[in-house]
Scaffold this motif. Sequence first.
Motif, mmCIF file in Angstrom:
data_model
loop_
_atom_site.group_PDB
_atom_site.id
_atom_site.type_symbol
_atom_site.label_atom_id
_atom_site.label_comp_id
_atom_site.label_asym_id
_atom_site.label_seq_id
_atom_site.Cartn_x
_atom_site.Cartn_y
_atom_site.Cartn_z
ATOM 1 N N LEU A 195 4.228 -12.957 14.271
ATOM 2 C CA LEU A 195 3.195 -13.095 13.249
ATOM 3 C C LEU A 195 1.853 -12.578 13.759
ATOM 4 O O LEU A 195 1.050 -12.042 12.986
ATOM 5 N N GLU A 196 1.611 -12.733 15.060
ATOM 6 C CA GLU A 196 0.390 -12.159 15.636
ATOM 7 C C GLU A 196 0.368 -10.647 15.432
ATOM 8 O O GLU A 196 -0.638 -10.066 14.990
ATOM 9 N N VAL A 197 1.501 -10.003 15.722
ATOM 10 C CA VAL A 197 1.592 -8.556 15.532
ATOM 11 C C VAL A 197 1.495 -8.204 14.053
ATOM 12 O O VAL A 197 0.885 -7.203 13.671
ATOM 13 N N THR A 198 2.091 -9.043 13.208
ATOM 14 C CA THR A 198 2.043 -8.794 11.761
ATOM 15 C C THR A 198 0.606 -8.715 11.268
ATOM 16 O O THR A 198 0.218 -7.773 10.556
ATOM 17 N N TYR A 199 -0.197 -9.691 11.649
ATOM 18 C CA TYR A 199 -1.580 -9.708 11.171
ATOM 19 C C TYR A 199 -2.449 -8.693 11.905
ATOM 20 O O TYR A 199 -3.449 -8.217 11.357
ATOM 21 N N ILE A 205 -8.671 -13.100 11.892
ATOM 22 C CA ILE A 205 -8.659 -14.540 12.157
ATOM 23 C C ILE A 205 -7.225 -15.042 12.277
ATOM 24 O O ILE A 205 -6.891 -15.825 13.176
ATOM 25 N N LYS A 206 -6.350 -14.564 11.369
ATOM 26 C CA LYS A 206 -4.946 -14.950 11.440
ATOM 27 C C LYS A 206 -4.303 -14.438 12.734
ATOM 28 O O LYS A 206 -3.494 -15.130 13.368
ATOM 29 N N GLU A 207 -4.665 -13.246 13.113
ATOM 30 C CA GLU A 207 -4.121 -12.676 14.351
ATOM 31 C C GLU A 207 -4.473 -13.555 15.545
ATOM 32 O O GLU A 207 -3.609 -13.877 16.381
ATOM 33 N N ARG A 253 -1.097 -19.657 19.120
ATOM 34 C CA ARG A 253 0.211 -20.280 18.990
ATOM 35 C C ARG A 253 1.229 -19.637 19.942
ATOM 36 O O ARG A 253 2.114 -20.307 20.466
ATOM 37 N N THR A 254 1.059 -18.340 20.171
ATOM 38 C CA THR A 254 1.952 -17.653 21.109
ATOM 39 C C THR A 254 1.751 -18.183 22.521
ATOM 40 O O THR A 254 2.716 -18.419 23.261
ATOM 41 N N HIS A 255 0.484 -18.379 22.895
ATOM 42 C CA HIS A 255 0.196 -18.925 24.230
ATOM 43 C C HIS A 255 0.785 -20.325 24.375
ATOM 44 O O HIS A 255 1.339 -20.669 25.431
ATOM 45 N N VAL A 256 0.677 -21.115 23.329
ATOM 46 C CA VAL A 256 1.245 -22.463 23.373
ATOM 47 C C VAL A 256 2.756 -22.394 23.529
ATOM 48 O O VAL A 256 3.357 -23.131 24.322
ATOM 49 N N ASP A 257 3.364 -21.490 22.789
ATOM 50 C CA ASP A 257 4.816 -21.336 22.846
ATOM 51 C C ASP A 257 5.266 -20.984 24.262
ATOM 52 O O ASP A 257 6.218 -21.560 24.794
ATOM 53 N N ARG A 258 4.573 -20.063 24.879
ATOM 54 C CA ARG A 258 4.947 -19.652 26.234
ATOM 55 C C ARG A 258 4.639 -20.741 27.255
ATOM 56 O O ARG A 258 5.367 -20.904 28.242
ATOM 57 N N ALA A 259 3.556 -21.475 27.020
ATOM 58 C CA ALA A 259 3.174 -22.518 27.977
ATOM 59 C C ALA A 259 4.228 -23.611 28.069
ATOM 60 O O ALA A 259 4.381 -24.253 29.120
#
Length: 718
Positions: free
Chosen positions: A561-565, A586-588, A594-600
């Motif tokens: 979703l980061e790449v999408t936005y 802002i969405k990006e 959220r990606t950082h949280v996922d990896r953490a």
Amino acid sequence: MSVGTCAYSFDPVAWEEEHGRSAALDERWSCPREAEGETDRCRFHLSPARRAELGIDDESVCESLVSELATGEASSLGFVGAEFGTIDVSHRVLDRVTNHPIDLRHVTVYGEFLAEQTVLRQPLLMDEIRVEGAADFTDAEFGEDVSAERATFRGDAVFDGTDFEDSARFGGSTFARPASFDRVRFGDVADFYRARFRAPCSFEESAWRGACLFQRAAFRSDVTFTASRFHARTDFRTVQFGGTSRFNRCEFEDAAVFMNCAFAAEALFKKASFAQPAHYQNADFDSEASFTETEFGDKAKFQFATFDGEAVLSYIRFGGATYFKAVDFNSYASFYKSTFDRLGDFRNATFADTARFLKAEFTDEAFFGRATFVGDGDFRSAAFRGTVHFVETTFRSSATLRESTFERARFENVRTAGGDVTINLERTTVDGGRFVQENGAAVYYNLRRSRVGDVDIEMADSEGVFERFLFYRTEFDGFDFSNYRYVLAPEWVLHTFRGTVDDTYSLEADRFAIEDDADEAPGADGGAADESGGGPGEPADGGGVRSRLAGWLADGEASDLEVTYLKAKNGAERVGDSQSASRFFIKEMYYRRRTHVDRAFAHKESLRSRLKLLFLVAVNLTLSATCGYGEKPRRTIGFSLVTVVVYAALFAAVVTDPPFASPLGYGLLSVQSFTSLIFGPTATVPNFAGSFLAATEGFVGAFMIGLFIFALTRSVHR
């Protein structure tokens, strides 16, 4: 001793009354020869039984025939109604000075008719001839017209290598046994109108320099025209093909007409070439029809044709306009790797089984308006270099156009059979077009990992536009988001897709593919897992069991979703839509956090990496809270006010005497500290703690002022 002239005469009126059809002669004909012996007829008009009684054998009759043909009188060439046992004129040259035809009309040959390597320089009339035995004209040469209309060949008919320098007419003739015209050469018109072939026949490697006419002919068994060449118009209109028909490697240099034909068995036109228009309108193909590697140099017309068997039109080059309007494909239909150089018209066509346009290429416009795809519609890796029209097209099962390219695509009021249908446009390139869905049908469009250009979208439910379209890692190059601000605001969420993502059927390479393509290996067929690791509605690998907190914080789709936005932001910037670009940025940033949280919280990350990721999460949160990632200056103002209030409370806790002898002095002190690092004489902080708070607030204040100026300037620019 002869008793006079032959008494035989042919009365066409009486003959027509007896046989119920027209005779080959218009007027009464009488034999001019002398009668044989004590009989009243010549030896040619005596019955075989009567000749046997007189001791006249077939060989002597044949010698008499050759002798008659060698004389110089025209009257000696007429044999109307004669009866022969066997005719053998093989290896002879029959070249008379006169051009008067040899007349064998209404002749009956009870034995064989042998003319192997015969050279005949005069016209030959064999209308209504009946040959009970074999007819062998192998390597014969006919220098003038040959007419054998309504002839009957009850034995094998062999014309292999025969050369008809002028016209050859076999209209209405019947071939009861196998007929072979291999390597025959027709120098002028070849007419087989209403001819009947009741056994296998072959015209392999034949050459037709004049018109080839087979209208209303009937082939009850197999017929072969393999490697034949047609230099003039070819007309097979309303022909009945009862067995396998083979036109492989044929060359049609003029118009080829197969209108209203009925192919009861296989129809094979592999590697054929049509230089001029080819007409197959209203043709019925009851079994497999194969046009593999055929080339149509001009128009190809199949309107209203019916394919009950598999239709194999793969590896074809359609050089002219192609018409498959209102065609019924009742079985598998394949246009694998076919090329359409001009218009391709499939309007009102019906595909009852899989329709495979895998890797097809349309250079000009392609029309599929009101076509019906009952089975799967497979357009993977197709190239549409003109406008493709799917207007009021019905997809009852599924449709995939993944990895295709569109110069301009029109999907307007696509229909379904009542259920939901997702049109798979994954990994496609759509440079322009329109998507209009105002008929209430539940049609969805999967544009995951695609590139979308100048596309207009119109939906009956305008607020649900992005519920119908899956934009996921999609690149936007010319797409104007400003037209949909009323739909996106206030949340600006693109991933609200409600359709299905996966194909509902198993994709395969074309079953008639000549070679195995590397990109048709497992993973290239659209059914394999995507390397993105998931998509909307697809669970991503979380790296093991997480705690409830980790599960709540982490988002398996966040990286995508980061790449999408990110791509949506870049696309909006390309068209100058700064407002949309701001919201997508802002969405990006949100999904980056959220990606950082996922990896953490993933077990595969080391402790050091996790700490770095958590630090990045903190920085991201700070930027979000303080300035909305530089896009919301009001957040900077709000954060500044909160900072002033918090520091005022801290000053009240550490400074015992309120500045300016008023409880509000703490607030004023906080404001002064926020706006300047140096204190004026208006306020003093007597202890270290208060001075430290003032210094830190001054640092934060300077930072926030700079951040506010940046965010304000950026927002004004947006």
